[in-house]
Write an enzyme that holds these catalytic residues in place. Sequence first.
Site, PDB file in Angstrom:
ATOM      1  N   ASN A 120      37.317  42.102  30.584  1.00 44.53           N
ATOM      2  CA  ASN A 120      37.318  41.051  29.549  1.00 44.53           C
ATOM      3  C   ASN A 120      35.883  40.553  29.392  1.00 44.53           C
ATOM      4  O   ASN A 120      35.382  39.830  30.241  1.00 44.53           O
ATOM      5  CB  ASN A 120      38.254  39.912  29.999  1.00 44.53           C
ATOM      6  CG  ASN A 120      38.195  38.713  29.065  1.00 44.53           C
ATOM      7  OD1 ASN A 120      37.649  38.802  27.953  1.00 44.53           O
ATOM      8  ND2 ASN A 120      38.752  37.600  29.512  1.00 44.53           N
ATOM      9  N   LYS A 170      34.698  38.520  27.196  1.00 41.44           N
ATOM     10  CA  LYS A 170      34.588  37.149  26.652  1.00 41.44           C
ATOM     11  C   LYS A 170      33.545  37.129  25.523  1.00 41.44           C
ATOM     12  O   LYS A 170      33.430  38.111  24.793  1.00 41.44           O
ATOM     13  CB  LYS A 170      34.268  36.159  27.765  1.00 41.44           C
ATOM     14  CG  LYS A 170      35.233  36.335  28.944  1.00 41.44           C
ATOM     15  CD  LYS A 170      35.183  35.253  29.967  1.00 41.44           C
ATOM     16  CE  LYS A 170      36.171  35.583  31.082  1.00 41.44           C
ATOM     17  NZ  LYS A 170      36.360  34.507  32.027  1.00 41.44           N
ATOM     18  N   HIS A 198      44.986  33.782  27.500  1.00 44.41           N
ATOM     19  CA  HIS A 198      43.955  33.622  28.537  1.00 44.41           C
ATOM     20  C   HIS A 198      43.743  32.137  28.800  1.00 44.41           C
ATOM     21  O   HIS A 198      43.860  31.309  27.894  1.00 44.41           O
ATOM     22  CB  HIS A 198      42.645  34.271  28.077  1.00 44.41           C
ATOM     23  CG  HIS A 198      41.627  34.322  29.174  1.00 44.41           C
ATOM     24  ND1 HIS A 198      40.824  33.245  29.472  1.00 44.41           N
ATOM     25  CD2 HIS A 198      41.313  35.282  30.065  1.00 44.41           C
ATOM     26  CE1 HIS A 198      40.050  33.557  30.500  1.00 44.41           C
ATOM     27  NE2 HIS A 198      40.326  34.795  30.876  1.00 44.41           N
ATOM     28  N   GLU A 241      41.220  30.403  29.087  1.00 41.95           N
ATOM     29  CA  GLU A 241      40.230  29.747  28.221  1.00 41.95           C
ATOM     30  C   GLU A 241      40.844  29.437  26.852  1.00 41.95           C
ATOM     31  O   GLU A 241      40.485  28.447  26.217  1.00 41.95           O
ATOM     32  CB  GLU A 241      38.968  30.621  28.110  1.00 41.95           C
ATOM     33  CG  GLU A 241      38.162  30.552  29.402  1.00 41.95           C
ATOM     34  CD  GLU A 241      37.449  31.834  29.790  1.00 41.95           C
ATOM     35  OE1 GLU A 241      37.185  32.674  28.915  1.00 41.95           O
ATOM     36  OE2 GLU A 241      37.160  31.994  30.996  1.00 41.95           O
ATOM     37  N   GLU A 272      46.312  35.126  36.546  1.00 46.41           N
ATOM     38  CA  GLU A 272      44.936  34.664  36.656  1.00 46.41           C
ATOM     39  C   GLU A 272      44.925  33.179  37.006  1.00 46.41           C
ATOM     40  O   GLU A 272      45.014  32.326  36.107  1.00 46.41           O
ATOM     41  CB  GLU A 272      44.194  34.856  35.326  1.00 46.41           C
ATOM     42  CG  GLU A 272      44.043  36.301  34.916  1.00 46.41           C
ATOM     43  CD  GLU A 272      42.762  36.516  34.107  1.00 46.41           C
ATOM     44  OE1 GLU A 272      41.966  37.367  34.507  1.00 46.41           O
ATOM     45  OE2 GLU A 272      42.554  35.811  33.109  1.00 46.41           O
ATOM     46  N   GLY A 332      35.848  32.928  37.012  1.00 45.47           N
ATOM     47  CA  GLY A 332      34.426  32.648  36.859  1.00 45.47           C
ATOM     48  C   GLY A 332      33.846  31.742  37.927  1.00 45.47           C
ATOM     49  O   GLY A 332      32.739  31.229  37.778  1.00 45.47           O
ATOM     50  N   SER A 381      37.595  36.292  39.481  1.00 43.28           N
ATOM     51  CA  SER A 381      36.518  36.617  40.420  1.00 43.28           C
ATOM     52  C   SER A 381      36.727  37.936  41.169  1.00 43.28           C
ATOM     53  O   SER A 381      36.420  38.045  42.356  1.00 43.28           O
ATOM     54  CB  SER A 381      36.302  35.458  41.396  1.00 43.28           C
ATOM     55  OG  SER A 381      35.877  34.300  40.691  1.00 43.28           O
TER      56      SER A 381
HETATM   57  P1  PGA Z   1      36.116  36.529  36.098  1.00 42.39           P
HETATM   58  O1  PGA Z   1      37.022  36.372  34.775  1.00 42.39           O
HETATM   59  O2  PGA Z   1      36.348  37.913  36.638  1.00 42.39           O
HETATM   60  O3  PGA Z   1      34.705  36.334  35.613  1.00 42.39           O
HETATM   61  O4  PGA Z   1      36.558  35.480  37.057  1.00 42.39           O
HETATM   62  C1  PGA Z   1      38.323  36.902  34.721  1.00 42.39           C
HETATM   63  C2  PGA Z   1      38.967  36.590  33.405  1.00 42.39           C
HETATM   64  O5  PGA Z   1      38.677  35.532  32.824  1.00 42.39           O
HETATM   65  O6  PGA Z   1      39.779  37.371  32.884  1.00 42.39           O
END
Ligand code: PGA
Length: 272
Positions: free
Chosen positions: A13, A15, A111, A113, A185, A191, A231
């Site tokens: 992903n 983003k 997601h 976000e 998630e 992140g 992460s």
């Molecule tokens: P990350 O993001 O691996 O940077 O923690 C995962 C995601 O948002 O799908």
Amino acid sequence: MVLILKKIYLFGNWKMNHGLSRTDNFFKEFNNRLVSNQLAGNALKQHLLELAFFPPYVSVLNALGEIASEYKDSIFVGAQNAHQEDQGAYTGEISIEMLKELGCKYVIIGHSERRHIFGETNPVISAKIEKCIEKDIIPVLCYGETLKEKEDGLTIKVIEEQLKSAVDNISTSDLNDKKIIFAYEPVWAIGTGLSATPLDAENICRTTRDILKDTKGSSMSRDQIILYGGSVKEGNAKDLINQENIDGALIGGASLKVDSFFGIINSCLGQD
Ligand code: PGA
């Protein structure tokens, strides 16, 4: 000789990163690396490994164009979001129909976000999931608890609500046909560098299968595709993937660079 025991899904992903030129550069380097990585190449050809990239909308076509023809049935491109209506006065939105036309196999729906920054609710996410099934594009449904919900002991309640709402109008046969991919998630892990432990992630992914089965009844299979995200990096990917109920990973930051993405691929394939 490396024995791969189950199919592994590694989804990146991106983003709001990588416009056209960075996408081109990424795939030039990625394709070069793949040519010299026999283990990954073979795993892809034998369908023991599937990769998908989720670039920003504007880079989707470029990404699609860069996938070598020999891997077109094991490396895919998807989008990070879509609107549930086919068309209309929704300024700034892209429909699932349009993504389908573009050649996306997948679209990330729900997601964290989208849920927490853009205020997407369970009913909106459920409408998007339904539209994906109607349009024959596979949603990667993200679900997971916030840190506060975890600390308050609400993890199971929250994921149960998210999952039940998302599959409410989806038939058992569509679920059994794996028309949805699930991605647990935990919001606090995204992140932050703080991944869930493999055992904690495994427990939630197993519980996901229980919730789906309880919701849909006895004809519901237990072999949905469930990813863990939050992460994931070279150092923890293998331990997560090795869990019985985790089929792969949704990777944010570590999917942006060819080096770190291949680090994850190699460790999952047992080549570290
Ligand atoms: P990350 O993001 O691996 O940077 O923690 C995962 C995601 O948002 O799908």
